[in-house]
Write an enzyme that holds these catalytic residues in place. Structure first.
Site, short mmCIF file in Angstrom:
data_model
loop_
_atom_site.label_atom_id
_atom_site.label_comp_id
_atom_site.label_asym_id
_atom_site.label_seq_id
_atom_site.Cartn_x
_atom_site.Cartn_y
_atom_site.Cartn_z
N ASP A 292 0.95 -1.14 -0.02
CA ASP A 292 0.09 -0.03 -0.01
C ASP A 292 1.04 1.24 0.07
O ASP A 292 2.13 1.11 0.42
CB ASP A 292 -0.84 0.07 1.15
CG ASP A 292 -2.36 0.75 0.91
OD1 ASP A 292 -2.21 1.52 0.02
OD2 ASP A 292 -3.35 0.49 1.85
N GLU A 496 -18.02 9.40 5.73
CA GLU A 496 -17.35 8.10 5.62
C GLU A 496 -16.25 7.92 4.49
O GLU A 496 -16.64 8.19 3.49
CB GLU A 496 -18.31 6.75 5.75
CG GLU A 496 -19.30 6.70 4.79
CD GLU A 496 -20.16 5.67 4.71
OE1 GLU A 496 -20.02 4.72 5.58
OE2 GLU A 496 -21.02 5.65 3.98
#
Length: 747
Positions: A292, A496
């Site tokens: 990542d 979110e």
């Protein structure tokens, strides 16, 4: 020239066979992309280097290319941004691209519903068609990009999608990117998506998928760079790894992304146990592994498992990470000079990632690859918009329908639309999205559906997630006078999402409360006060929204997720009865956060439908219809084939998601209370009865022990078949009763 004739002949023969194969293997339900005959002019030029010879195997070509590279050039090809090597005619390549629910962050593309909605469809065939449409657009956009010299981020063919993490806690802001809380459902939807994205050509991949974030990764967002996810072997192999295993072994996913966090003490992008022992050795993975972005820098900066960038580089390379998204691998030469790695190891890791580029045809002359001629007219085409519409339609979940107030008649006399999300394009998109010039808001869809004679009005009425200051309220009084009020409420990616993306979140993307914003709750209560007219609540969101006090007020409730560019039309189709709702919840909706274990605890006890003992607001697998279904005659034979009958006892043709669960002899005593093992979508005409069969085998009854090993328990297993989770709460909400059967199984 004469000596090159065999090579030229083999090249032309291969291209011809490729075209025939592609056209023969395209899904017969879909009109195939029209691919022109590949031009032969460029492919007739003899290769300058051995690695350019497309008649050789990818292994041979990768070895030949590596032999041509200097140490500095090898190191340069280990980062997500790979510079051009002009002396060898190697173009620049950027590995970073996204395709969560459509080609993302790279201009015009079809915007499909958010990934969590894919899970709500419970439709494997549909999601494979979605993946296929996305990869068609990906190839078309890539073909156009290289014509104008665009080889920047998000312009390549290596897509870091899908996200098959388990949505273990509804507070996680990135749960919307997943397919839900169940490992089996996630596996089936994920496998279908990857197959569609990568294609089925014997030599070339259409696009390269990547399973992320491996492994045990689902918040908190604020702590992801330093967090250690501690899990038991049972939870690791029962819950967190099955989807990754399925994507590797069934879908042959090309890439795997290591997560930011540590798992049981080891950083995921530097874990020999996860990356070598499990991924490559046990599962046989042979693609590339990418960190990542900036995760390798976390080794020494936050996790403190190494002291220097060179030590972090060595740990990641030895563990198996081929591509560093970030810049730590720019230290490869100094890492070699310090004796922390060998050039032999570097060559091995480089070869593993070069093979992906060869499979994509990135080193081949234009025209050698049958996908090179996919044209731009497929991008956001009518065909793909129809798939986006179908996906949105099938994902919408009907949570309540008191007195069958839905569907609404199109010639209703007066209708009033309220809510901050009715005309909000933001709620169509979710996160990791593309853009299109033709989105359909929910207000657009409703207005386009009703009779021209219907009096219809709209006012937002309330801000999305904060109180008005001394508001003057005209809307509630006007709405109460209408024959129906449709309130479009919920949340958006402003509340979110990923760390840094959800601008209105106080928790870097996560949610501390599952409630609908209080100002929306107060407004809905005001709408219904002293009014008997129907109130239809449409909720947008990518995660559970707890509305226990609103459930009793609203006459009907639809949960529509982030439904994509055709979302408004899909919602209107369901509201007005052109489509019967058939979506099912891929995640449990708790009544409040009080029902959840601590967020940072990765133990599965008390989590998801499998281990949650308390009664939820809406159960996993739940979703109502405009018709009624009946189940009967459940049976299982000696070969573990489960059969049952399903009947549509109503007067509307509709689809039902038939779900099969099992419970082991130790259900609720270490094993899951319920365990989804299969599902099917069935369309039934009014009054129609179908016999359905699930072909299980003995392994489907295996459970996981404390060491993470699969075992078969002696004793009575219970099989459940129905349209929802076999819980009392489902029946209380109006779901059709589930039928059951016991079977005694011995090892």
């Amino acid at each position: 020239m004469r000596s090159n004739l065999p090579t030229l002949f083999k090249t032309i023969l291969f291209v011809t066979i490729s075209l025939v194969f592609y056209n023969c293997n395209t899904d017969t339900k879909e009109k195939p992309i029209q691919i022109e005959k590949a031009p032969s002019k460029e492919s007739s030029t003899p290769p300058k280097y051995k690695w350019q010879d497309i008649t050789l195997s990818n292994e041979e070509r990768a070895d030949a290319l590596i032999s041509e590279l200097t140490l500095e050039e090898k190191a340069s090809q280990m980062l997500d941004v790979c510079p051009a090597i002009e002396r060898l005619d190697i173009p620049e390549y950027n590995w970073w691209n996204e395709a969560l629910h459509g080609v993302a962050r790279n201009g015009r593309a079809t915007v499909f519903p958010q990934a969590i909605a894919f899970g709500a469809t419970f439709d494997e065939n549909l999601i494979q068609r979605v993946g296929n449409a996305i990869s068609d657009e990906a190839r078309a956009k890539y073909n156009e990009a290289i014509k104008i010299g665009n080889r920047s981020r998000y312009a390549g063919l290596t897509f870091w999608s899908p996200n098959v993490n388990i949505f273990r806690d509804p507070r996680w802001g990135r749960g919307q990117e997943t397919y839900g809380e169940d490992p089996f459902l996630t596996s089936r939807i994920g496998v279908s998506f990857v197959k569609g994205l990568q294609g089925d050509h014997p030599k070339y991949m259409k696009a390269a998928a990547c399973a992320k974030h491996y492994a045990v990764h689902s918040g908190p967002e604020e702590l992801r760079h330093e967090f250690d996810a501690v899990v038991s072997k049972k939870d690791l192999f029962e819950t967190y790894l099955p989807a990754f295993k399925a994507l590797v072994q069934e879908a042959k996913v090309e890439g795997v992304m290591g997560a930011y966090n540590r798992t049981n003490g080891e950083p995921c992008s530097g874990s020999p146990y996860l990356l070598q022992d499990i991924l490559r050795k046990d599962w046989g993975f042979n693609g590339y592994i990418v960190s990542d972005c900036w995760a390798i820098a976390d080794f020494h900066t936050y996790h403190k498992v190494t002291n220097t960038p060179e030590e972090s580089t060595a740990l990641a390379l030895k563990s198996g990470t081929n591509i560093n998204c970030g810049n730590v691998y720019s230290n490869i030469k100094s890492t070699l000079n310090q004796g922390l790695i060998t050039e032999e190891l570097l060559n091995q890791r480089l070869k593993e990632n070069l093979l992906t580029r060869f499979k994509l045809g990135l080193f081949d002359p234009i025209g050698s690859n049958l996908y090179d001629t996919i044209k731009a007219d497929v991008i956001d085409s009518d065909k793909h918009r129809k798939i986006a519409l179908e996906t949105a339609q099938k994902s919408i979940v009907l949570l309540k329908n008191k007195n069958n107030v839905l569907p609404i008649k199109k010639d209703i006399r007066t209708a009033y639309i309220v809510g901050p999300n009715a005309s909000n394009e933001e709620v169509l998109l979710g996160n990791y999205y593309g853009v299109t010039s033709s989105t359909q808001t929910i207000l657009d869809g409703i207005v386009g559906k009703v009779s021209p004679g219907t009096s219809i009005n709209y006012k937002s009425g309330v801000l999305p997630f904060r109180d008005n200051v001394n508001p003057i309220d005209w809307s509630t009084g006007e709405a109460k006078k209408a024959d129906v009020c449709i309130a479009v409420m919920g949340i958006s990616a402003l509340l979110e999402g990923e760390e840094g993306e959800a601008l209105a979140s106080s928790e870097k993307g996560d949610r501390t409360s599952l409630k609908l914003p209080q100002n929306q709750i107060d407004y809905i209560k005001k709408l219904k006060k002293d009014s008997d007219n129907p109130l239809i609540l449409v909720l947008t969101g990518g995660s559970p929204i707890a509305i226990p006090e609103i459930h009793d007020l609203a006459d009907a409730i639809l949960f529509v997720w982030y439904p994509g560019e055709e979302g408004g039309n899909a919602v209107a189709d369901v509201l007005f009865g052109d489509v019967v709702p058939s979506g099912k919840l891929p995640i449990t909706f708790p009544k409040s956060v009080d029902q959840l274990p601590p967020y940072e605890n990765y133990d599965m006890k008390g989590r998801t439908y499998k281990y949650m003992i308390q009664e939820p607001l809406y159960p996993f697998g739940f979703g109502l219809s405009y018709t009624q279904f009946q189940y009967k005659n459940l049976a299982i034979d000696d070969q573990f084939n489960v059969s049952a009958q399903i009947s549509n006892t109503g007067n509307i043709e509709a689809e039902e998601v038939v779900q099969l669960y099992i419970s082991s002899p130790l259900a609720g005593k270490g094993d899951p209370i319920y365990d989804l093992k299969s599902f099917k979508r069935e369309k039934l005409k009014p009054g129609e009865t179908k016999n359905i069969t699930f072909k299980l085998n003995k392994d489907n009854f295996n459970q996981f022990d404390e060491n993470g090993k699969e075992i078969l328990r002696d004793g009575n297993y219970t099989i459940y078949v129905g349209g929802t989770l076999p819980s009392q709460r489902s029946q209380d909400l109006g779901a059709t009763p589930v039928i059951t059967k016991e079977i005694n199984i011995k090892k």
